[in-house]
Design an enzyme around this catalytic site. Sequence first.
Site: not given
Ligand code: ASP
Length: 321
Positions: A174, A202-205, A225-227
Amino acid sequence: MYAIVVHGGAGSWPPEREREITYGVRVAAEAGRDLLAAGHSALEAVTAAVRALEDDPLFNAGTGSTLSLPGSVEMDAGVMWGPRWATGNVAALPRVRNPVLVARAVMERSDHALLAGPGALQFARSLGYADYNPVTAAARNRWSRLRARLEDSPGEFGRLSGLLRDHPDLEGDTVGAVAVDGQGALASATSTGGVALKLPGRVGDSPLPGSGHFADDRCAVAATGQGELMMRHGTARVTACRVGAGESLREAIAATLDDLEHHLGSEVGIIGVDPAGEPIIAHRTPHMPHAVAREGTEEIRSALVHTGRTGDDPPKGPAPA
Ligand code: ASP
């Protein structure tokens, strides 16, 4: 004092790619810096920087985005303009070249803060954003390899998380940018293809102001990181609230990273900038490519890992060879 910080995703990069990756973030910071130096706003600068990263197929945003489980690309992006707490975001948006431009149009040309899926695409097309296929051969090959490993791995549930734990290089890269302009106004922007093999929809942060990014009159931050974990935590807003309560941005980002690590077991990265132009880069992953440009300094500093000059925690992983 203007300043811009960009990142290319918290995660793990092979050392042999350091040169091209640090070049990519440097070009993006330069695009933003040139606008700031010419008197443009922080919003213009973060938009230009993220756009440059979307156009670089090395990064998981725009061209080169990670593919979902069935092999499609659905992108998330967002911008926030601190002086008015104005924000625009798009989620699960397919087939445009620069999602960050559509996010910005949501902020400036609609009454909404977030458009998703088919509605976001319809909005983009109405404004003239042309059909564009962001899938690259490298992203397609990576998807094929990942699918094959997923099918070979045992267990019914949690295969993907186990796979990504063992192969952190398979996670997304990202991109994000934060800036302060000559008037002291702050802005943030993010863009991503999301996590590898995500389910459609799916939608992340990243397109959620307050989770993946945030800007007000005290700071601008962008997280990676992990959304799913950062959405639960409200990462960007929690960081800004700490600053509002009197912590320096440096302290606030360090405390946020501690929270995420201790309560959610999540290793993320955050960039930030304050009105004085102090850039902060901190991550708990092995790498986070980033670049910084500041008024009065000709040099644009770019690196794959934290250099110890601007963040407050050295990364836990090994430095590249
Ligand atoms: N935050 C992003 C998501 O979860 C992934 C990332 O930052 O690498 O979509």
